[in-house]
Design a protein around this motif. Structure first.
Motif, PDB file in Angstrom:
ATOM      1  N   PHE A  27      41.548  44.680  35.132  1.00 20.05           N
ATOM      2  CA  PHE A  27      42.898  45.214  35.311  1.00 20.05           C
ATOM      3  C   PHE A  27      42.997  46.631  34.742  1.00 20.05           C
ATOM      4  CE2 PHE A  27      43.639  40.620  35.372  1.00 20.05           C
ATOM      5  CZ  PHE A  27      44.440  40.505  36.495  1.00 20.05           C
ATOM      6  N   ASP A  28      41.946  47.115  34.104  1.00 20.49           N
ATOM      7  CA  ASP A  28      41.960  48.393  33.411  1.00 20.49           C
ATOM      8  C   ASP A  28      41.647  49.548  34.370  1.00 20.49           C
ATOM      9  OD1 ASP A  28      40.506  50.622  31.792  1.00 20.49           O
ATOM     10  OD2 ASP A  28      41.582  49.450  30.285  1.00 20.49           O
ATOM     11  N   LEU A  29      42.625  50.418  34.590  1.00 18.89           N
ATOM     12  CA  LEU A  29      42.467  51.551  35.501  1.00 18.89           C
ATOM     13  C   LEU A  29      41.353  52.487  35.044  1.00 18.89           C
ATOM     14  CD1 LEU A  29      43.402  53.312  37.917  1.00 18.89           C
ATOM     15  CD2 LEU A  29      45.077  54.331  36.360  1.00 18.89           C
ATOM     16  N   GLY A  30      41.280  52.769  33.761  1.00 19.54           N
ATOM     17  CA  GLY A  30      40.251  53.664  33.238  1.00 19.54           C
ATOM     18  C   GLY A  30      38.852  53.124  33.472  1.00 19.54           C
ATOM     19  N   LEU A  31      38.659  51.836  33.206  1.00 17.09           N
ATOM     20  CA  LEU A  31      37.354  51.210  33.440  1.00 17.09           C
ATOM     21  C   LEU A  31      37.028  51.231  34.924  1.00 17.09           C
ATOM     22  CD1 LEU A  31      34.821  49.682  32.644  1.00 17.09           C
ATOM     23  CD2 LEU A  31      36.192  47.568  32.611  1.00 17.09           C
ATOM     24  N   ALA A  32      38.009  50.940  35.766  1.00 18.24           N
ATOM     25  CA  ALA A  32      37.788  50.965  37.212  1.00 18.24           C
ATOM     26  C   ALA A  32      37.361  52.362  37.660  1.00 18.24           C
ATOM     27  CB  ALA A  32      39.035  50.513  37.953  1.00 18.24           C
ATOM     28  N   ALA A  33      38.014  53.389  37.157  1.00 17.02           N
ATOM     29  CA  ALA A  33      37.653  54.764  37.511  1.00 17.02           C
ATOM     30  C   ALA A  33      36.239  55.092  37.036  1.00 17.02           C
ATOM     31  CB  ALA A  33      38.656  55.748  36.920  1.00 17.02           C
ATOM     32  N   ALA A  34      35.876  54.625  35.856  1.00 15.44           N
ATOM     33  CA  ALA A  34      34.520  54.853  35.344  1.00 15.44           C
ATOM     34  C   ALA A  34      33.491  54.157  36.228  1.00 15.44           C
ATOM     35  CB  ALA A  34      34.409  54.356  33.904  1.00 15.44           C
ATOM     36  N   LEU A  35      33.778  52.930  36.641  1.00 16.75           N
ATOM     37  CA  LEU A  35      32.838  52.195  37.498  1.00 16.75           C
ATOM     38  C   LEU A  35      32.664  52.886  38.849  1.00 16.75           C
ATOM     39  CD1 LEU A  35      33.912  48.526  36.691  1.00 16.75           C
ATOM     40  CD2 LEU A  35      31.783  49.654  36.018  1.00 16.75           C
ATOM     41  N   VAL A  36      33.759  53.349  39.438  1.00 14.04           N
ATOM     42  CA  VAL A  36      33.667  54.079  40.706  1.00 14.04           C
ATOM     43  C   VAL A  36      32.834  55.344  40.510  1.00 14.04           C
ATOM     44  CG1 VAL A  36      34.985  55.376  42.436  1.00 14.04           C
ATOM     45  CG2 VAL A  36      35.790  53.131  41.682  1.00 14.04           C
ATOM     46  N   THR A  37      33.078  56.051  39.429  1.00 15.25           N
ATOM     47  CA  THR A  37      32.346  57.280  39.136  1.00 15.25           C
ATOM     48  C   THR A  37      30.850  57.012  38.989  1.00 15.25           C
ATOM     49  OG1 THR A  37      34.302  58.184  38.040  1.00 15.25           O
ATOM     50  CG2 THR A  37      32.200  59.257  37.555  1.00 15.25           C
ATOM     51  N   LEU A  38      30.504  55.856  38.457  1.00 16.78           N
ATOM     52  CA  LEU A  38      29.096  55.492  38.278  1.00 16.78           C
ATOM     53  C   LEU A  38      28.472  54.900  39.543  1.00 16.78           C
ATOM     54  CD1 LEU A  38      29.329  54.010  34.684  1.00 16.78           C
ATOM     55  CD2 LEU A  38      28.091  56.082  35.382  1.00 16.78           C
ATOM     56  N   GLY A  39      29.275  54.766  40.599  1.00 14.95           N
ATOM     57  CA  GLY A  39      28.731  54.319  41.878  1.00 14.95           C
ATOM     58  C   GLY A  39      28.857  52.847  42.187  1.00 14.95           C
ATOM     59  N   TYR A  40      29.588  52.097  41.380  1.00 10.03           N
ATOM     60  CA  TYR A  40      29.797  50.685  41.686  1.00 10.03           C
ATOM     61  C   TYR A  40      30.762  50.564  42.862  1.00 10.03           C
ATOM     62  CZ  TYR A  40      27.334  49.503  37.428  1.00 10.03           C
ATOM     63  OH  TYR A  40      26.373  49.365  36.460  1.00 10.03           O
ATOM     64  N   LYS A  41      30.535  49.571  43.740  1.00 14.11           N
ATOM     65  CA  LYS A  41      31.313  49.419  44.965  1.00 14.11           C
ATOM     66  C   LYS A  41      32.603  48.648  44.701  1.00 14.11           C
ATOM     67  CE  LYS A  41      31.056  47.727  49.707  1.00 14.11           C
ATOM     68  NZ  LYS A  41      32.005  48.666  50.195  1.00 14.11           N
ATOM     69  N   LEU A  42      33.721  49.319  44.944  1.00 20.30           N
ATOM     70  CA  LEU A  42      35.029  48.682  44.844  1.00 20.30           C
ATOM     71  C   LEU A  42      35.263  47.893  46.124  1.00 20.30           C
ATOM     72  CD1 LEU A  42      37.732  48.365  43.296  1.00 20.30           C
ATOM     73  CD2 LEU A  42      38.526  50.379  44.544  1.00 20.30           C
ATOM     74  N   ILE A  43      35.476  46.578  45.995  1.00 14.85           N
ATOM     75  CA  ILE A  43      35.664  45.719  47.156  1.00 14.85           C
ATOM     76  C   ILE A  43      37.121  45.684  47.582  1.00 14.85           C
ATOM     77  CG2 ILE A  43      35.492  43.365  48.025  1.00 14.85           C
ATOM     78  CD1 ILE A  43      33.183  42.969  46.037  1.00 14.85           C
ATOM     79  N   LYS A  44      38.008  45.495  46.596  1.00 14.39           N
ATOM     80  CA  LYS A  44      39.427  45.397  46.945  1.00 14.39           C
ATOM     81  C   LYS A  44      40.295  45.593  45.718  1.00 14.39           C
ATOM     82  CE  LYS A  44      40.032  40.419  46.354  1.00 14.39           C
ATOM     83  NZ  LYS A  44      40.572  39.206  46.923  1.00 14.39           N
ATOM     84  N   LEU A  45      41.570  45.814  46.011  1.00 13.98           N
ATOM     85  CA  LEU A  45      42.616  45.817  44.989  1.00 13.98           C
ATOM     86  C   LEU A  45      43.405  44.541  45.190  1.00 13.98           C
ATOM     87  CD1 LEU A  45      43.971  49.472  45.295  1.00 13.98           C
ATOM     88  CD2 LEU A  45      42.175  48.621  43.810  1.00 13.98           C
ATOM     89  N   ASP A  46      43.461  43.716  44.180  1.00 11.47           N
ATOM     90  CA  ASP A  46      44.199  42.452  44.248  1.00 11.47           C
ATOM     91  C   ASP A  46      45.577  42.680  43.650  1.00 11.47           C
ATOM     92  OD1 ASP A  46      45.256  39.916  43.972  1.00 11.47           O
ATOM     93  OD2 ASP A  46      43.547  39.092  42.883  1.00 11.47           O
ATOM     94  N   LYS A  47      46.601  42.587  44.502  1.00 14.32           N
ATOM     95  CA  LYS A  47      47.976  42.840  44.053  1.00 14.32           C
ATOM     96  C   LYS A  47      48.816  41.566  44.046  1.00 14.32           C
ATOM     97  CE  LYS A  47      48.027  47.533  45.839  1.00 14.32           C
ATOM     98  NZ  LYS A  47      48.752  48.480  46.689  1.00 14.32           N
ATOM     99  N   ASN A  48      48.181  40.409  43.857  1.00 16.75           N
ATOM    100  CA  ASN A  48      48.928  39.152  43.833  1.00 16.75           C
ATOM    101  C   ASN A  48      49.914  39.090  42.680  1.00 16.75           C
ATOM    102  OD1 ASN A  48      47.767  38.065  46.160  1.00 16.75           O
ATOM    103  ND2 ASN A  48      46.027  37.256  45.017  1.00 16.75           N
ATOM    104  N   ASN A  49      49.586  39.724  41.553  1.00 17.53           N
ATOM    105  CA  ASN A  49      50.500  39.805  40.421  1.00 17.53           C
ATOM    106  C   ASN A  49      51.343  41.067  40.618  1.00 17.53           C
ATOM    107  OD1 ASN A  49      51.716  40.390  37.908  1.00 17.53           O
ATOM    108  ND2 ASN A  49      50.027  39.490  36.776  1.00 17.53           N
ATOM    109  N   PRO A  50      52.674  40.936  40.710  1.00 16.30           N
ATOM    110  CA  PRO A  50      53.508  42.115  40.972  1.00 16.30           C
ATOM    111  C   PRO A  50      53.522  43.135  39.828  1.00 16.30           C
ATOM    112  CG  PRO A  50      54.870  40.187  40.559  1.00 16.30           C
ATOM    113  CD  PRO A  50      53.449  39.711  40.607  1.00 16.30           C
TER     114      PRO A  50
END
Length: 77
Positions: free
Chosen positions: A7-30
């Motif tokens: 759920f951490d935006l900063g960690l997600a941005a770091a993972l994308v920057t390092l080349g990890y593949k983002l599959i989806k954004l889960d927005k089930n929790n409003p």
């Protein structure tokens, strides 16, 4: 397929920057968005290094990826 999520935006941005593949954004929790990544080599270590402030990333790439993720949060339904 094995996945890793956060759920951490900063960690997600770091993972994308390092080349990890983002599959989806889960927005089930409003109130929160869950970022789901394809499980990659050393992803758990990257997460630990991120939270222990041991990752060095190009600032502009990191900020651009964070901005991209925010755009996806607010533009995808």
């Amino acid at each position: 397929m094995n996945t890793f999520s956060t759920f951490d935006l900063g960690l997600a941005a770091a993972l994308v920057t390092l080349g990890y593949k983002l599959i989806k954004l889960d927005k089930n929790n409003p109130n929160k968005v869950r970022f789901v990544f394809k499980e990659g080599k050393n992803i758990d270590q990257v997460m630990l290094d991120y939270f222990n402030n041991k990752i060095k990333l190009p600032a502009q790439a990191l900020l651009n990826n964070q901005k991209m993720l925010k755009n996806r949060i607010y533009s995808e339904k």
